[in-house]
Scaffold this motif. Structure first.
Motif, PDB file in Angstrom:
ATOM      1  N   SER A  91       0.858  -1.191   0.000  1.00 45.38           N
ATOM      2  CA  SER A  91       0.000   0.000   0.000  1.00 45.38           C
ATOM      3  C   SER A  91       0.892   1.238   0.000  1.00 45.38           C
ATOM      4  O   SER A  91       2.088   1.165   0.326  1.00 45.38           O
ATOM      5  CB  SER A  91      -0.878   0.003   1.248  1.00 45.38           C
ATOM      6  N   VAL A  92       0.293   2.371  -0.328  1.00 45.20           N
ATOM      7  CA  VAL A  92       1.047   3.630  -0.331  1.00 45.20           C
ATOM      8  C   VAL A  92       1.639   3.880   1.066  1.00 45.20           C
ATOM      9  O   VAL A  92       2.787   4.320   1.211  1.00 45.20           O
ATOM     10  CB  VAL A  92       0.112   4.786  -0.776  1.00 45.20           C
ATOM     11  N   GLU A  93       0.871   3.557   2.104  1.00 47.57           N
ATOM     12  CA  GLU A  93       1.337   3.797   3.480  1.00 47.57           C
ATOM     13  C   GLU A  93       2.539   2.901   3.802  1.00 47.57           C
ATOM     14  O   GLU A  93       3.518   3.349   4.395  1.00 47.57           O
ATOM     15  CB  GLU A  93       0.199   3.520   4.491  1.00 47.57           C
ATOM     16  N   ASP A  94       2.459   1.608   3.395  1.00 44.71           N
ATOM     17  CA  ASP A  94       3.600   0.709   3.632  1.00 44.71           C
ATOM     18  C   ASP A  94       4.810   1.157   2.811  1.00 44.71           C
ATOM     19  O   ASP A  94       5.951   1.098   3.282  1.00 44.71           O
ATOM     20  CB  ASP A  94       3.236  -0.737   3.268  1.00 44.71           C
ATOM     21  N   SER A  95       4.550   1.592   1.576  1.00 48.79           N
ATOM     22  CA  SER A  95       5.665   2.071   0.742  1.00 48.79           C
ATOM     23  C   SER A  95       6.357   3.252   1.408  1.00 48.79           C
ATOM     24  O   SER A  95       7.585   3.383   1.346  1.00 48.79           O
ATOM     25  CB  SER A  95       5.157   2.499  -0.637  1.00 48.79           C
ATOM     26  N   ALA A  96       5.547   4.115   2.057  1.00 47.59           N
ATOM     27  CA  ALA A  96       6.143   5.270   2.736  1.00 47.59           C
ATOM     28  C   ALA A  96       7.090   4.791   3.845  1.00 47.59           C
ATOM     29  O   ALA A  96       8.147   5.389   4.076  1.00 47.59           O
ATOM     30  CB  ALA A  96       5.039   6.159   3.305  1.00 47.59           C
ATOM     31  N   LYS A  97       6.715   3.676   4.499  1.00 48.04           N
ATOM     32  CA  LYS A  97       7.605   3.151   5.563  1.00 48.04           C
ATOM     33  C   LYS A  97       8.909   2.638   4.946  1.00 48.04           C
ATOM     34  O   LYS A  97       9.994   2.857   5.486  1.00 48.04           O
ATOM     35  CB  LYS A  97       6.912   2.012   6.328  1.00 48.04           C
ATOM     36  N   ILE A  98       8.786   1.952   3.807  1.00 45.34           N
ATOM     37  CA  ILE A  98       9.995   1.418   3.133  1.00 45.34           C
ATOM     38  C   ILE A  98      10.884   2.592   2.716  1.00 45.34           C
ATOM     39  O   ILE A  98      12.098   2.600   2.953  1.00 45.34           O
ATOM     40  CB  ILE A  98       9.591   0.556   1.911  1.00 45.34           C
ATOM     41  N   LEU A  99      10.260   3.605   2.095  1.00 41.39           N
ATOM     42  CA  LEU A  99      11.027   4.776   1.649  1.00 41.39           C
ATOM     43  C   LEU A  99      11.653   5.486   2.850  1.00 41.39           C
ATOM     44  O   LEU A  99      12.798   5.944   2.798  1.00 41.39           O
ATOM     45  CB  LEU A  99      10.109   5.760   0.905  1.00 41.39           C
ATOM     46  N   GLY A 100      10.870   5.544   3.956  1.00 42.38           N
ATOM     47  CA  GLY A 100      11.349   6.261   5.147  1.00 42.38           C
ATOM     48  C   GLY A 100      12.645   5.671   5.676  1.00 42.38           C
ATOM     49  O   GLY A 100      13.541   6.401   6.117  1.00 42.38           O
TER      50      GLY A 100
END
Ligand SMILES: C[S@@+](CC[C@H](N)C(=O)[O-])C[C@H]1O[C@@H](n2cnc3c(N)ncnc32)[C@H](O)[C@@H]1O
Length: 470
Positions: A345-354
């Motif tokens: 999900s976009v939210e999980d991707s944000a965690k990966i990117l973070g």
């Protein structure tokens, strides 16, 4: 205002693009391809990448043909045909399982081919079912040739099914995983239980209905992680799918220049290390590549790297990308995330990117996300004529996509066809979606980052530089 004839406009675009394609073949001293040959063409070689002008001419021509077909075909006939057209993928799966390419390739005269009786004998199958029904269906879809009644031969396309080739692995492993799941999409999207129907959970996807299982497919503890043989097959299939676009990702982006003065390239969620290994072979001056993936892949990835003689430059590192990166504070790197974010999900991707964002704070490290981006499939009557756009490309060495000519969809060519097909597969397998530019922007923003640049490649992949918001 006079109405422009769509047929005439598309035909003109088609003629210009085919003339350019032919001229490019002649310039490279290559013959024209033929439907009456059992041999692959030089441009079918896995290492061949069409020069920018030729690439654009090819994708315009193919899209023109698709559009012309839509104008010419009778919709009622198409809907009936489509209602019965589910045999191509199973036919191809059977073709690779039986290694039909090899059976036809070792024919006494490969141009003439092999009679179905012999094919059936060699593959221990029913000649009637295989020959009259499966092979002819595949011939109609452009795979194999029927050279005379009941005799079949390879063609350009069927060489992509050669055992252990990229296409073989894609059909054998990816089609196997996705076909049944995509077939269950209507049941999943219209499920009587609203909590299932509306769920975005990776364990409530069409694949779960198809397999009657409530385990998620990707990630730690998922189906592939806990079934090593399945994980291996998926990675082989993924490498097969990736091999078509990786040469353009490698050639259209100046990796070697960008890595000057840095400590190496880190491919996060790098699977079996295919990208790192290919890049290591293409760029001998880059000395360090790190493949980061789930620890369960360690043995298989190390073995794969060693088998290519690259263990001195390509290393594996176990890394859960939802946890702080192990390389934080150890140097400056180019990080890549290829074919990863669309699984989440976009939210999980944000965690990966973070987690990668923390590594970029040295001011020298960079992150490139390599993914197909989905676009709307709108078509406009306006647009620069193909002739002008192709003419301008003659003066360019580096690849820049041309604007769509009139009546050619905004997004055209391989990205349009493959990315939208992939979109259906990931939705069916894990309730996820291929990203649009806006999705990617949102994931970056949630991670306190922004898209700094988007590079197109001669293939379906976009390469996005994502950095810290200043
Ligand atoms: C679709 S594959 C892409 C592999 C490779 N980058 C490529 O382009 O072929 C996604 C990869 O993400 C890895 N992965 C999934 N969850 C992960 C996690 N939590 N941490 C690290 N890697 C993970 C999988 O093992 C798999 O190799």
């Amino acid at each position: 205002m006079a109405q422009i004839s769509e047929l005439s406009s598309l035909l003109e675009t088609l003629t210009v693009s085919i003339d350019t394609f032919k001229a490019e073949l002649a310039r490279q001293n290559l013959p024209e391809p033929s439907l009456c040959s059992s041999q692959p063409h030089a441009i079918d070689s896995p290492s061949y990448l069409s020069p920018p002008l030729m690439y654009e001419a090819q994708r315009i021509a193919v899209t023109c043909l698709d559009q012309l077909r839509l104008l010419l075909e009778n919709p009622s006939e198409v809907v009936v045909r489509t209602s019965m057209s589910s045999a191509e993928v199973p036919g191809l799966r059977l073709a690779v399982e039986l290694d039909l390419h090899h059976v036809l390739d070792k024919a006494h005269d490969p141009e003439q081919g092999v009679h179905i009786r012999v094919i059936a004998q060699e593959t221990e199958t029913d000649a009637l079912k295989l020959g009259k029904h499966v092979m002819r269906n595949l011939v109609i879809h452009g795979w194999f040739r029927e050279t005379q009644h009941g005799t079949f031969a390879n063609n350009r396309r069927s060489h992509t099914l050669k055992k252990d080739s990229a296409g073989y692995h894609a059909i054998r492993n990816i089609a196997r995983l996705s076909y049944g799941a995509v077939g269950s999409l209507p049941d999943a999207l219209a499920h009587p239980d609203e909590t299932f129907r509306m769920s975005r959970a990776p364990s409530k996807a069409a694949w779960n209905l198809h397999m009657n299982s409530d385990i998620h497919v990707f990630g730690a503890g998922g189906w592939l992680d806990t079934h090593p043989e399945e994980g291996k097959r998926f990675a082989q299939g993924g490498a097969g799918v990736g091999s078509v676009s990786e040469k353009s990702v490698i050639q259209d982006i100046p990796w070697q220049d960008m890595l000057t003065g840095l400590d190496g390239l880190v491919d996060v969620g790098g699977g079996h290390g295919t990208f790192c290994c290919k890049l290591a072979m293409a760029c001998p001056e880059i000395k360090t590549f790190v493949v980061q993936d789930l620890p369960s892949l360690e043995n298989i990835v190390r073995t794969s790297i060693a088998s290519q003689g690259l263990s001195d430059r390509v290393v594996f590192q176990g890394q859960n990308f939802f946890e702080p990166n192990r390389l934080l504070g150890t140097g400056s790197y180019i990080f890549t995330l290829q074919n990863v974010l669309h699984m989440w999900s976009v939210e999980d991707s944000a965690k990966i990117l973070g987690n990668i964002r923390e590594c970029l704070k040295d001011g020298k490290s960079k992150l490139f996300v390599i993914n197909s981006l989905l676009s709307a499939v709108t078509v406009s009557r306006d647009g620069p004529p193909a002739k002008e756009s192709l003419e301008a490309l003659k003066r360019q060495d580096t690849y820049t996509p041309i604007s769509p000519p009139p009546f050619i969809p905004k997004e055209f060519g391989d990205n349009r066809l493959t990315a939208h097909a992939l979109d259906a597969c990931v939705m069916a397998i894990c309730n996820s979606f291929m990203y649009t530019h806006e999705d990617m922007e949102r994931a970056a923003e949630l991670a306190g980052m922004k898209i700094k640049a988007v590079h197109a490649t001669r293939g379906r992949m976009h390469v996005l530089e994502i950095g810290i918001e200043s």
